[in-house]
Design a protein around this motif. Structure first.
Motif, PDB file in Angstrom:
ATOM      1  N   LEU A  37    -130.371  86.775 -36.343  1.00  0.00           N
ATOM      2  CA  LEU A  37    -130.303  86.776 -34.881  1.00  0.00           C
ATOM      3  C   LEU A  37    -128.862  86.649 -34.409  1.00  0.00           C
ATOM      4  N   LEU A  38    -128.083  85.809 -35.104  1.00  0.00           N
ATOM      5  CA  LEU A  38    -126.683  85.623 -34.751  1.00  0.00           C
ATOM      6  C   LEU A  38    -125.888  86.909 -34.996  1.00  0.00           C
ATOM      7  N   GLU A  39    -126.174  87.606 -36.090  1.00  0.00           N
ATOM      8  CA  GLU A  39    -125.498  88.869 -36.374  1.00  0.00           C
ATOM      9  C   GLU A  39    -125.764  89.888 -35.273  1.00  0.00           C
ATOM     10  N   THR A  72    -125.503  77.004 -39.716  1.00  0.00           N
ATOM     11  CA  THR A  72    -126.078  76.427 -40.939  1.00  0.00           C
ATOM     12  C   THR A  72    -127.594  76.563 -40.936  1.00  0.00           C
ATOM     13  N   GLY A  73    -128.102  77.502 -40.131  1.00  0.00           N
ATOM     14  CA  GLY A  73    -129.546  77.666 -39.994  1.00  0.00           C
ATOM     15  C   GLY A  73    -130.155  78.526 -41.081  1.00  0.00           C
ATOM     16  N   SER A  74    -131.364  78.992 -40.816  1.00  0.00           N
ATOM     17  CA  SER A  74    -132.126  79.794 -41.767  1.00  0.00           C
ATOM     18  C   SER A  74    -131.609  81.229 -41.799  1.00  0.00           C
ATOM     19  N   ASP A  75    -132.163  82.021 -42.728  1.00  0.00           N
ATOM     20  CA  ASP A  75    -131.797  83.436 -42.803  1.00  0.00           C
ATOM     21  C   ASP A  75    -132.130  84.153 -41.495  1.00  0.00           C
ATOM     22  N   MET A  76    -133.231  83.773 -40.872  1.00  0.00           N
ATOM     23  CA  MET A  76    -133.603  84.389 -39.598  1.00  0.00           C
ATOM     24  C   MET A  76    -132.594  84.034 -38.510  1.00  0.00           C
TER      25      MET A  76
END
Length: 327
Positions: A306-308, A298-302
């Protein structure tokens, strides 16, 4: 006793709930409708429920044409009690794609690999079968219960969709059930649903996936954009590329990232690979040729970017290990 007779022996109430996985597809809806009809034939009423929404046009059209009543579990929150009996179809307790509702999950009918040994009163879990609707169709024929055109058409469509028209994960039982239901089906409706399964927003998702595709050897990754309802179709589409034998497609949701995985190599088991790749950051599983997963975020676009990148690295490392062990 037949499996249906065993199932019926475990039901103690006059009314039960039939729960599908979240965001149900045609196979889940068809299986639930079939079970509902079988219960009705034996004097038991039922309510079909699910969480999420029906986000595919063709799936919602199936619901409309076949007049299938489906209730969102959120609308049942004040009605369900711990004593209510629940039958799970096309899903299993503890999976990431099904919400734990109030009630006792007494029965499970599914065609995905068994994830954990939950103490159902009755279970019929057959990973070797291509569609859950196939299992339900067999209950009709084994018990000589009449199947009308509505049920036959819905079950047939469920089998055809989940096996990609008998081209993926199909078993002899899938073929046999389609053959036995053939004369009772309305194939005009089936062809209409199969040929009208995209809307404009879906095309935009395909465009996003195509523009973002990355291929490493024969492994592809692509992002369909936010809230894509057709990631499974796009994953099949990517696998059609001659350069790709393992496809990972993902879409950002409000609470995380949803993934669809496809494999055409027996050495690369999609269900096992996605489960291993997402271990510790999310969960996943499924069949050898088709699987899915989810990673909470549920974090930011950044944070999502990073998760991707982390997910891609995990998939590539797991696949490299699988290939190395196969040498």
């Amino acid at each position: 006793m037949t499996k249906l007779q065993e199932l019926l022996k475990q039901i103690n109430r006059k009314h039960v709930y039939i729960q599908t996985h979240n965001f149900p597809d045609p196979d889940a809806i068809a299986s639930a409708l079939g079970i509902q009809e079988l219960l009705k034939h034996n004097g038991i009423s039922s309510t079909i429920c699910y969480k999420g929404k029906i986000d595919r046009y063709s799936t919602d059209k199936l619901r409309e044409l076949m007049e299938i009543e489906l209730l969102n579990v959120e609308d049942l929150s004040t009605i369900l009690t711990d004593e209510d009996e629940v039958i799970l179809v096309d899903a299993q307790k503890g999976n990431s794609n099904i919400v734990d509702i109030t009630g006792d999950e007494i029965i499970c009918i599914d065609h995905h690999p068994e994830n954990e040994k939950f103490p159902y009163r009755f279970k019929d879990i057959r990973p070797e079968v291509g569609a859950c609707a196939t299992i339900v169709a067999q209950y009709f024929f084994e018990n000589n219960i009449p199947m009308d055109r509505r049920i036959a058409t819905t079950l047939t469509y469920g089998v055809r969709i989940d096996t990609n028209n008998l081209s993926r994960g199909v078993s002899k039982l899938d073929i046999e059930m389609l053959y036995r239901m053939f004369d009772e089906c309305d194939y005009e409706i089936i062809h209409m649903l199969e040929n009208s399964n995209l809307c404009f927003d879906d095309l935009m998702a395909y465009s996003s996936a195509i523009s973002s595709i990355e291929v490493y050897d024969d492994i592809s990754f692509c992002n369909t954009g936010k809230d894509c309802p057709v990631i499974a179709n796009i994953s099949d589409f990517m696998l059609a590329l001659k350069e790709v034998s393992f496809s990972v497609v993902y879409s950002r949701k409000s609470d995380g990232i949803k993934l669809s995985v496809r494999s055409e190599k027996s050495m690369l088991d999609a269900g096992k690979i996605v489960a291993e790749a997402l271990k510790g950051i999310g969960n996943g599983g499924g069949h050898a040729s088709m699987a899915g997963g989810f990673v909470p975020c549920t974090g930011s676009d950044m944070d999502v970017k990073l998760l991707e990148a982390q997910m891609k690295e995990r998939f590539l490392n797991v696949i490299a290990d699988v290939k190395k062990r196969a040498l």
